[in-house]
Write a protein that holds these residues in place. Structure first.
Motif, PDB file in Angstrom:
ATOM      1  N   GLY A  54       0.941  -1.190   0.013  1.00 48.56           N
ATOM      2  CA  GLY A  54       0.001   0.123  -0.066  1.00 48.56           C
ATOM      3  C   GLY A  54       0.879   1.378   0.073  1.00 48.56           C
ATOM      4  N   VAL A  55       2.085   1.314  -0.600  1.00 49.79           N
ATOM      5  CA  VAL A  55       2.728   2.405  -0.529  1.00 49.79           C
ATOM      6  C   VAL A  55       3.441   2.562  -1.984  1.00 49.79           C
ATOM      7  CG1 VAL A  55       3.243   2.658   1.981  1.00 49.79           C
ATOM      8  CG2 VAL A  55       4.856   1.194   0.503  1.00 49.79           C
ATOM      9  N   SER A  56       3.934   3.727  -2.465  1.00 51.09           N
ATOM     10  CA  SER A  56       4.246   3.953  -3.532  1.00 51.09           C
ATOM     11  C   SER A  56       5.876   4.655  -3.598  1.00 51.09           C
ATOM     12  CB  SER A  56       3.664   5.093  -4.362  1.00 51.09           C
ATOM     13  OG  SER A  56       3.306   6.225  -3.491  1.00 51.09           O
ATOM     14  N   ALA A  57       6.324   4.328  -2.441  1.00 53.07           N
ATOM     15  CA  ALA A  57       7.759   4.739  -2.358  1.00 53.07           C
ATOM     16  C   ALA A  57       8.642   4.003  -1.255  1.00 53.07           C
ATOM     17  CB  ALA A  57       7.805   6.296  -2.010  1.00 53.07           C
ATOM     18  N   GLY A  58       9.817   3.632  -1.399  1.00 58.47           N
ATOM     19  CA  GLY A  58      10.583   2.919  -0.521  1.00 58.47           C
ATOM     20  C   GLY A  58      11.315   1.652  -1.061  1.00 58.47           C
ATOM     21  N   LEU A  59      12.410   1.073  -0.439  1.00 58.71           N
ATOM     22  CA  LEU A  59      12.985   0.323  -1.243  1.00 58.71           C
ATOM     23  C   LEU A  59      12.262  -1.129  -1.295  1.00 58.71           C
ATOM     24  CD1 LEU A  59      16.367   0.675   0.795  1.00 58.71           C
ATOM     25  CD2 LEU A  59      15.819   1.004  -1.538  1.00 58.71           C
ATOM     26  N   GLY A  60      11.327  -1.376  -0.379  1.00 61.75           N
ATOM     27  CA  GLY A  60      10.307  -2.669  -0.519  1.00 61.75           C
ATOM     28  C   GLY A  60       9.392  -2.685  -1.736  1.00 61.75           C
ATOM     29  N   TYR A  61       8.867  -1.313  -1.930  1.00 58.62           N
ATOM     30  CA  TYR A  61       8.137  -1.116  -3.025  1.00 58.62           C
ATOM     31  C   TYR A  61       9.142  -0.963  -4.073  1.00 58.62           C
ATOM     32  CZ  TYR A  61       6.048   1.893  -6.687  1.00 58.62           C
ATOM     33  OH  TYR A  61       5.377   2.243  -8.037  1.00 58.62           O
ATOM     34  N   PHE A  62      10.060  -0.615  -4.095  1.00 59.49           N
ATOM     35  CA  PHE A  62      10.943  -0.673  -5.615  1.00 59.49           C
ATOM     36  C   PHE A  62      11.309  -1.956  -6.054  1.00 59.49           C
ATOM     37  CE2 PHE A  62      15.099   0.552  -7.925  1.00 59.49           C
ATOM     38  CZ  PHE A  62      14.337   1.243  -8.741  1.00 59.49           C
ATOM     39  N   ILE A  63      11.849  -3.046  -4.973  1.00 62.58           N
ATOM     40  CA  ILE A  63      11.724  -4.326  -5.383  1.00 62.58           C
ATOM     41  C   ILE A  63      10.718  -4.960  -6.171  1.00 62.58           C
ATOM     42  CG2 ILE A  63      12.022  -6.715  -4.390  1.00 62.58           C
ATOM     43  CD1 ILE A  63      13.757  -5.581  -2.518  1.00 62.58           C
ATOM     44  N   LEU A  64       9.287  -4.662  -5.585  1.00 63.08           N
ATOM     45  CA  LEU A  64       8.226  -5.092  -6.367  1.00 63.08           C
ATOM     46  C   LEU A  64       8.226  -4.475  -7.749  1.00 63.08           C
ATOM     47  CD1 LEU A  64       5.452  -5.324  -3.581  1.00 63.08           C
ATOM     48  CD2 LEU A  64       6.941  -7.177  -4.576  1.00 63.08           C
ATOM     49  N   ASP A  65       8.468  -3.313  -7.836  1.00 58.83           N
ATOM     50  CA  ASP A  65       8.133  -2.391  -9.142  1.00 58.83           C
ATOM     51  C   ASP A  65       9.650  -3.179  -9.845  1.00 58.83           C
ATOM     52  OD1 ASP A  65       7.431  -0.328 -10.843  1.00 58.83           O
ATOM     53  OD2 ASP A  65       9.831   0.051 -10.354  1.00 58.83           O
ATOM     54  N   THR A  66      10.541  -3.414  -9.618  1.00 62.84           N
ATOM     55  CA  THR A  66      11.596  -4.002 -10.431  1.00 62.84           C
ATOM     56  C   THR A  66      11.330  -5.443 -11.001  1.00 62.84           C
ATOM     57  OG1 THR A  66      12.784  -4.560  -8.620  1.00 62.84           O
ATOM     58  CG2 THR A  66      13.572  -2.695  -9.555  1.00 62.84           C
ATOM     59  N   ARG A  67      10.621  -6.409 -10.103  1.00 60.77           N
ATOM     60  CA  ARG A  67      10.131  -7.510 -10.191  1.00 60.77           C
ATOM     61  C   ARG A  67       9.067  -7.499 -11.475  1.00 60.77           C
ATOM     62  NH1 ARG A  67       5.987 -10.475  -6.584  1.00 60.77           N
ATOM     63  NH2 ARG A  67       4.724  -8.642  -7.356  1.00 60.77           N
ATOM     64  N   ASP A  68       8.033  -6.732 -11.267  1.00 61.03           N
ATOM     65  CA  ASP A  68       6.754  -6.611 -12.248  1.00 61.03           C
ATOM     66  C   ASP A  68       7.545  -6.060 -13.600  1.00 61.03           C
ATOM     67  OD1 ASP A  68       5.394  -7.067 -10.171  1.00 61.03           O
ATOM     68  OD2 ASP A  68       4.753  -5.107  -9.594  1.00 61.03           O
ATOM     69  N   ARG A  69       8.497  -5.225 -13.488  1.00 63.38           N
ATOM     70  CA  ARG A  69       9.231  -4.763 -14.694  1.00 63.38           C
ATOM     71  C   ARG A  69      10.281  -5.737 -15.622  1.00 63.38           C
ATOM     72  NH1 ARG A  69      12.411  -1.024 -14.276  1.00 63.38           N
ATOM     73  NH2 ARG A  69      12.259  -0.492 -12.121  1.00 63.38           N
ATOM     74  N   LEU A  70      10.501  -6.797 -14.890  1.00 64.66           N
ATOM     75  CA  LEU A  70      11.721  -8.009 -15.105  1.00 64.66           C
ATOM     76  C   LEU A  70      12.862  -7.228 -15.106  1.00 64.66           C
ATOM     77  CD1 LEU A  70       9.509  -9.739 -17.982  1.00 64.66           C
ATOM     78  CD2 LEU A  70       9.363 -10.300 -15.351  1.00 64.66           C
ATOM     79  N   ALA A  71      13.010  -6.301 -14.469  1.00 67.14           N
ATOM     80  CA  ALA A  71      14.347  -5.553 -14.396  1.00 67.14           C
ATOM     81  C   ALA A  71      15.174  -6.450 -13.474  1.00 67.14           C
ATOM     82  CB  ALA A  71      14.185  -3.972 -14.065  1.00 67.14           C
ATOM     83  N   TYR A  72      15.598  -7.471 -13.598  1.00 66.02           N
ATOM     84  CA  TYR A  72      16.356  -8.114 -12.560  1.00 66.02           C
ATOM     85  C   TYR A  72      17.735  -7.679 -11.987  1.00 66.02           C
ATOM     86  CZ  TYR A  72      12.942 -11.654 -14.046  1.00 66.02           C
ATOM     87  OH  TYR A  72      11.475 -12.145 -14.200  1.00 66.02           O
ATOM     88  N   SER A  73      18.548  -6.812 -13.034  1.00 64.67           N
ATOM     89  CA  SER A  73      19.769  -6.424 -12.372  1.00 64.67           C
ATOM     90  C   SER A  73      19.186  -5.207 -11.659  1.00 64.67           C
ATOM     91  CB  SER A  73      20.411  -5.889 -13.788  1.00 64.67           C
ATOM     92  OG  SER A  73      19.614  -4.795 -14.437  1.00 64.67           O
ATOM     93  N   GLU A  74      18.359  -4.534 -11.775  1.00 66.28           N
ATOM     94  CA  GLU A  74      17.959  -3.513 -10.895  1.00 66.28           C
ATOM     95  C   GLU A  74      17.408  -4.121  -9.616  1.00 66.28           C
ATOM     96  OE1 GLU A  74      15.225  -0.549 -12.288  1.00 66.28           O
ATOM     97  OE2 GLU A  74      16.064  -0.419 -14.274  1.00 66.28           O
ATOM     98  N   LEU A  75      16.793  -5.263  -9.558  1.00 69.92           N
ATOM     99  CA  LEU A  75      16.195  -5.904  -8.390  1.00 69.92           C
ATOM    100  C   LEU A  75      17.456  -6.352  -7.374  1.00 69.92           C
ATOM    101  CD1 LEU A  75      13.141  -8.400  -8.096  1.00 69.92           C
ATOM    102  CD2 LEU A  75      15.771  -8.718  -6.889  1.00 69.92           C
ATOM    103  N   MET A  76      18.393  -7.019  -8.092  1.00 70.32           N
ATOM    104  CA  MET A  76      19.481  -7.363  -7.448  1.00 70.32           C
ATOM    105  C   MET A  76      20.362  -6.018  -6.857  1.00 70.32           C
ATOM    106  SD  MET A  76      20.662 -10.236  -6.314  1.00 70.32           S
ATOM    107  CE  MET A  76      21.678 -10.091  -4.951  1.00 70.32           C
ATOM    108  N   ALA A  77      20.502  -4.955  -7.503  1.00 70.42           N
ATOM    109  CA  ALA A  77      21.265  -3.688  -7.184  1.00 70.42           C
ATOM    110  C   ALA A  77      20.436  -3.354  -5.889  1.00 70.42           C
ATOM    111  CB  ALA A  77      21.208  -2.802  -8.395  1.00 70.42           C
TER     112      ALA A  77
END
Length: 285
Positions: free
Chosen positions: A233-256
């Protein structure tokens, strides 16, 4: 809380020749070598961890394996690139703000309650089972209830972080009060100190080391709990950003991002440890 520092033990056990050398050059060579050795060992451990990561993802994995997308050869350059952009910095700031607010609430609750529990044995007896029961409940299990109580946004995250952080602070503060030297309190009574003066000049300085120990433990717990909390339920933060990178299939960003979480958590723990050492050294100097 009694604390013994390496400098004291080394200075007492130093040979006369070494003491003469230290006095001649105005330094403490007996402290330099162990500190340098510990630093090199710590750096070596981090390098070994990086090598194991590289071996598992780049060397031992198949050339077409999915795990190669999480290798350090892609995550570290991507992290450097992301740090130069404003998006990751905004997520880091949001997460750190939540951590600080959660810890502030935990301190405001944990320290006064800990002082009361440590000062009155009957109150400790009455509250100890309840505190131990609540302490063993995972903060994440409160997530549905927190959302129903506070709605979607930062408020339920603050609640869960404060709930996770309050117990080490409360219990360590209470233990610090119980370990106060009775002679300190007797001296305050003999000087006709008021309750406020005894609290401010005797009890709080006496338990400060225990409070900082609880704070350091709380920092580690809060940082672990934060990421799953930010996936709701939030739109900012590192936890949110991990979900965002997963949904975009940006795995290098996820690991970073995972690497950034580890770096920030490490730095927070180092900061809490340095704060404890600085305060306790200034009190024992």
């Amino acid at each position: 809380m009694s604390t013994s520092w390496p400098s004291d033990s080394l200075s007492r056990s130093a040979s006369p020749r070494l003491a003469t050398f230290a006095g001649r050059f105005g330094g403490k060579p007996s402290l330099t070598l162990p500190a340098l050795t510990n630093s090199l060992l710590g750096i070596g451990g981090l390098i070994m961890l990086l090598l194991l990561w590289w071996l598992g993802t780049d060397v031992l994995a198949s050339s077409e394996g999915f795990i190669r997308q999480f290798s350090p050869t892609t995550a570290i350059p991507k992290l450097v690139t992301m740090l130069a952009q404003p998006d990751l910095s905004a997520h880091i700031f949001a997460s750190l703000r939540r951590v600080l607010i959660g810890l502030a609430f935990a301190l405001l609750i944990g320290v006064p309650v800990g002082l009361a529990v440590g000062s009155y044995s009957r109150l400790n007896t009455a509250t100890s089972p309840a505190f131990q029961f609540l302490r063993m409940i995972s903060p994440l299990s409160w997530m549905p209830i927190a959302v129903m109580m506070f709605g979607v946004g930062d408020q339920p995250i603050y609640f869960m972080l404060a709930f996770a952080a309050v117990w080490p602070i409360l219990l360590n503060t209470a233990e610090g009060v119980r370990r106060l030297q009775p002679s300190w309190l007797s001296l305050a009574d003999s000087l006709a100190a008021t309750r406020w003066e005894t609290l401010w000049y005797v009890i709080l300085p006496g338990v400060l080391g225990h409070v900082l120990t609880g704070l350091r433990l709380s920092v580690g717990i809060v940082w672990i709990v934060l990421v799953p909390c930010e996936m709701l339920g939030v739109s900012a933060g590192l936890g949110y950003f991990i979900l965002d990178t997963r949904d975009r299939l940006a795995y290098s960003e996820l690991m970073a991002t995972v690497l950034m979480i580890g770096i920030l958590g490490f730095l927070l723990d180092v900061g809490a440890r340095m704060l404890y050492q600085t305060v306790t050294r200034s009190r024992t100097a």
